[in-house]
Design a protein around this motif. Structure first.
Motif, PDB file in Angstrom:
ATOM      1  N   ASP A  55      51.855  34.744  51.298  1.00 53.27           N
ATOM      2  CA  ASP A  55      52.600  34.354  50.089  1.00 53.27           C
ATOM      3  C   ASP A  55      52.025  33.084  49.473  1.00 53.27           C
ATOM      4  N   MET A  56      51.713  32.108  50.327  1.00 51.09           N
ATOM      5  CA  MET A  56      51.152  30.852  49.837  1.00 51.09           C
ATOM      6  C   MET A  56      49.784  31.091  49.179  1.00 51.09           C
ATOM      7  N   LEU A  57      48.971  31.949  49.779  1.00 58.69           N
ATOM      8  CA  LEU A  57      47.647  32.232  49.220  1.00 58.69           C
ATOM      9  C   LEU A  57      47.742  33.004  47.906  1.00 58.69           C
ATOM     10  N   ILE A  58      48.734  33.877  47.783  1.00 63.97           N
ATOM     11  CA  ILE A  58      48.949  34.571  46.503  1.00 63.97           C
ATOM     12  C   ILE A  58      49.296  33.542  45.422  1.00 63.97           C
ATOM     13  N   SER A  59      50.202  32.621  45.745  1.00 65.72           N
ATOM     14  CA  SER A  59      50.582  31.578  44.776  1.00 65.72           C
ATOM     15  C   SER A  59      49.385  30.718  44.395  1.00 65.72           C
ATOM     16  N   LYS A  60      48.597  30.350  45.385  1.00 66.09           N
ATOM     17  CA  LYS A  60      47.402  29.537  45.129  1.00 66.09           C
ATOM     18  C   LYS A  60      46.415  30.313  44.252  1.00 66.09           C
ATOM     19  N   GLY A  61      46.236  31.596  44.550  1.00 68.14           N
ATOM     20  CA  GLY A  61      45.344  32.424  43.740  1.00 68.14           C
ATOM     21  C   GLY A  61      45.820  32.551  42.308  1.00 68.14           C
ATOM     22  N   MET A  62      47.139  32.679  42.130  1.00 67.75           N
ATOM     23  CA  MET A  62      47.693  32.762  40.774  1.00 67.75           C
ATOM     24  C   MET A  62      47.434  31.477  39.998  1.00 67.75           C
ATOM     25  N   PHE A  99      43.117  35.711  47.090  1.00 68.75           N
ATOM     26  CA  PHE A  99      43.734  37.033  47.177  1.00 68.75           C
ATOM     27  C   PHE A  99      43.180  37.827  48.362  1.00 68.75           C
ATOM     28  N   ALA A 100      41.865  37.708  48.599  1.00 65.49           N
ATOM     29  CA  ALA A 100      41.254  38.414  49.735  1.00 65.49           C
ATOM     30  C   ALA A 100      41.802  37.877  51.058  1.00 65.49           C
ATOM     31  N   GLU A 101      41.954  36.558  51.152  1.00 61.64           N
ATOM     32  CA  GLU A 101      42.497  35.967  52.375  1.00 61.64           C
ATOM     33  C   GLU A 101      43.976  36.317  52.539  1.00 61.64           C
ATOM     34  N   ALA A 102      44.717  36.383  51.438  1.00 62.77           N
ATOM     35  CA  ALA A 102      46.122  36.795  51.500  1.00 62.77           C
ATOM     36  C   ALA A 102      46.222  38.218  52.047  1.00 62.77           C
ATOM     37  N   LEU A 103      45.343  39.088  51.582  1.00 62.47           N
ATOM     38  CA  LEU A 103      45.322  40.460  52.082  1.00 62.47           C
ATOM     39  C   LEU A 103      45.100  40.468  53.592  1.00 62.47           C
ATOM     40  N   ARG A 104      44.161  39.650  54.078  1.00 62.28           N
ATOM     41  CA  ARG A 104      43.901  39.581  55.524  1.00 62.28           C
ATOM     42  C   ARG A 104      45.140  39.103  56.280  1.00 62.28           C
ATOM     43  N   LEU A 127      50.193  43.944  46.520  1.00 60.77           N
ATOM     44  CA  LEU A 127      50.060  42.922  45.480  1.00 60.77           C
ATOM     45  C   LEU A 127      48.693  42.245  45.547  1.00 60.77           C
ATOM     46  N   ALA A 128      48.258  41.881  46.758  1.00 62.73           N
ATOM     47  CA  ALA A 128      46.952  41.231  46.914  1.00 62.73           C
ATOM     48  C   ALA A 128      45.829  42.141  46.414  1.00 62.73           C
ATOM     49  N   LEU A 129      45.891  43.420  46.745  1.00 61.66           N
ATOM     50  CA  LEU A 129      44.864  44.365  46.286  1.00 61.66           C
ATOM     51  C   LEU A 129      44.896  44.525  44.773  1.00 61.66           C
ATOM     52  N   SER A 130      46.086  44.576  44.207  1.00 64.13           N
ATOM     53  CA  SER A 130      46.212  44.692  42.753  1.00 64.13           C
ATOM     54  C   SER A 130      45.609  43.475  42.056  1.00 64.13           C
ATOM     55  N   GLU A 179      43.650  52.225  44.496  1.00 58.45           N
ATOM     56  CA  GLU A 179      44.056  53.325  45.373  1.00 58.45           C
ATOM     57  C   GLU A 179      44.675  52.803  46.667  1.00 58.45           C
ATOM     58  N   ARG A 180      44.081  51.772  47.234  1.00 57.80           N
ATOM     59  CA  ARG A 180      44.640  51.187  48.464  1.00 57.80           C
ATOM     60  C   ARG A 180      45.991  50.539  48.190  1.00 57.80           C
ATOM     61  N   ALA A 181      46.106  49.851  47.042  1.00 56.28           N
ATOM     62  CA  ALA A 181      47.388  49.219  46.674  1.00 56.28           C
ATOM     63  C   ALA A 181      48.462  50.284  46.528  1.00 56.28           C
ATOM     64  N   ASP A 182      48.132  51.386  45.874  1.00 50.04           N
ATOM     65  CA  ASP A 182      49.088  52.476  45.710  1.00 50.04           C
ATOM     66  C   ASP A 182      49.526  53.004  47.078  1.00 50.04           C
ATOM     67  N   ALA A 183      48.591  53.145  47.997  1.00 46.44           N
ATOM     68  CA  ALA A 183      48.921  53.636  49.342  1.00 46.44           C
ATOM     69  C   ALA A 183      49.853  52.663  50.070  1.00 46.44           C
ATOM     70  N   TYR A 184      49.598  51.362  49.918  1.00 54.74           N
ATOM     71  CA  TYR A 184      50.487  50.375  50.553  1.00 54.74           C
ATOM     72  C   TYR A 184      51.893  50.426  49.958  1.00 54.74           C
ATOM     73  N   PHE A 185      51.981  50.569  48.631  1.00 54.02           N
ATOM     74  CA  PHE A 185      53.309  50.699  48.015  1.00 54.02           C
ATOM     75  C   PHE A 185      54.024  51.944  48.537  1.00 54.02           C
ATOM     76  N   GLN A 186      53.295  53.047  48.647  1.00 52.60           N
ATOM     77  CA  GLN A 186      53.899  54.283  49.158  1.00 52.60           C
ATOM     78  C   GLN A 186      54.407  54.088  50.585  1.00 52.60           C
ATOM     79  N   LYS A 187      53.646  53.384  51.418  1.00 47.45           N
ATOM     80  CA  LYS A 187      54.086  53.123  52.792  1.00 47.45           C
ATOM     81  C   LYS A 187      55.342  52.258  52.800  1.00 47.45           C
ATOM     82  N   ALA A 188      55.373  51.235  51.945  1.00 42.83           N
ATOM     83  CA  ALA A 188      56.558  50.367  51.866  1.00 42.83           C
ATOM     84  C   ALA A 188      57.784  51.180  51.462  1.00 42.83           C
ATOM     85  N   LEU A 189      57.603  52.090  50.524  1.00 44.14           N
ATOM     86  CA  LEU A 189      58.729  52.916  50.073  1.00 44.14           C
ATOM     87  C   LEU A 189      59.095  53.972  51.115  1.00 44.14           C
TER      88      LEU A 189
END
Length: 180
Positions: free
Chosen positions: A50-57, A71-76, A97-100, A122-132
């Motif tokens: 979350d912190m890395l997403i904010s920093k990236g933004m 964003f890449a580090e947030a994904l990791r 979100l990080a992939l998007s 495509e990977r982001a879509d797959a992660y959203f589908q898994k979350a749902l």
């Protein structure tokens, strides 16, 4: 600071030299304690993401390379949280979100590698589908997925997910704002 051992463990290490072997078997309490530590580490990894997403933004407009790196580090970090518990809807949503965001940074920089950047979507879509799949009524996952779909040109699908988000939480100002 750092790793601290209990006095009993310190004494045992002193008696055994550098051997860390113990004849004592794990019991249920040991496993529960390990499970609690893993949960805490998972939460820490998500918070770091979350912190890395904010920093990236923050860096998105100032320095695209730094933003992309964040964003890449947030994904990791989110994926590290998923290693501990693969049905963590918050970490799954974070990965999406990080992939998007990685896609949006890479797409702006390098249109020539569109197949590589499309893989982010495509990977982001797959992660959203898994979350749902973990929680199909989670208002935040529904809303974030709807926003994702709208951004990537799937307006009719986005509308369905905005409506599902509003069904899950009729008082969601964010869903009303984005849908309306």
């Amino acid at each position: 600071l750092g790793l601290r051992f209990s006095p009993e463990v310190t004494a045992q290490l002193a008696r055994s030299g550098t051997r860390l072997y113990s004849a004592r078997v794990f019991d249920k309490l040991d496993l529960v304690e390990i499970g609690e530590r893993v949960k805490v580490m998972s939460r820490v990894s998500r918070a770091e993401g979350d912190m890395l997403i904010s920093k990236g933004m923050f860096f998105r407009r100032l320095d695209a390379d730094t933003a992309r790196s964040c964003f890449a580090e947030a994904l990791r970090r989110y994926e590290l949280a998923l290693d501990a518990y693969n049905n963590d809807k918050v970490a799954l949503r974070g990965c999406a979100l990080a992939l998007s965001l990685l896609y949006s940074c890479s797409h702006q920089r390098d249109l020539a590698s569109s197949s590589r950047t499309r893989a982010y979507v495509e990977r982001a879509d797959a992660y959203f589908q898994k979350a749902l799949n973990v929680d199909r009524f989670d208002p935040l996952s529904l809303l974030e997925y709807a926003k994702f779909l709208a951004i990537y040109g799937r307006a009719s699908d986005a509308e369905e997910y905005y409506l599902r988000a509003l069904e899950a939480n009729p008082n969601s100002m964010a869903a009303l704002m984005h849908y309306g």
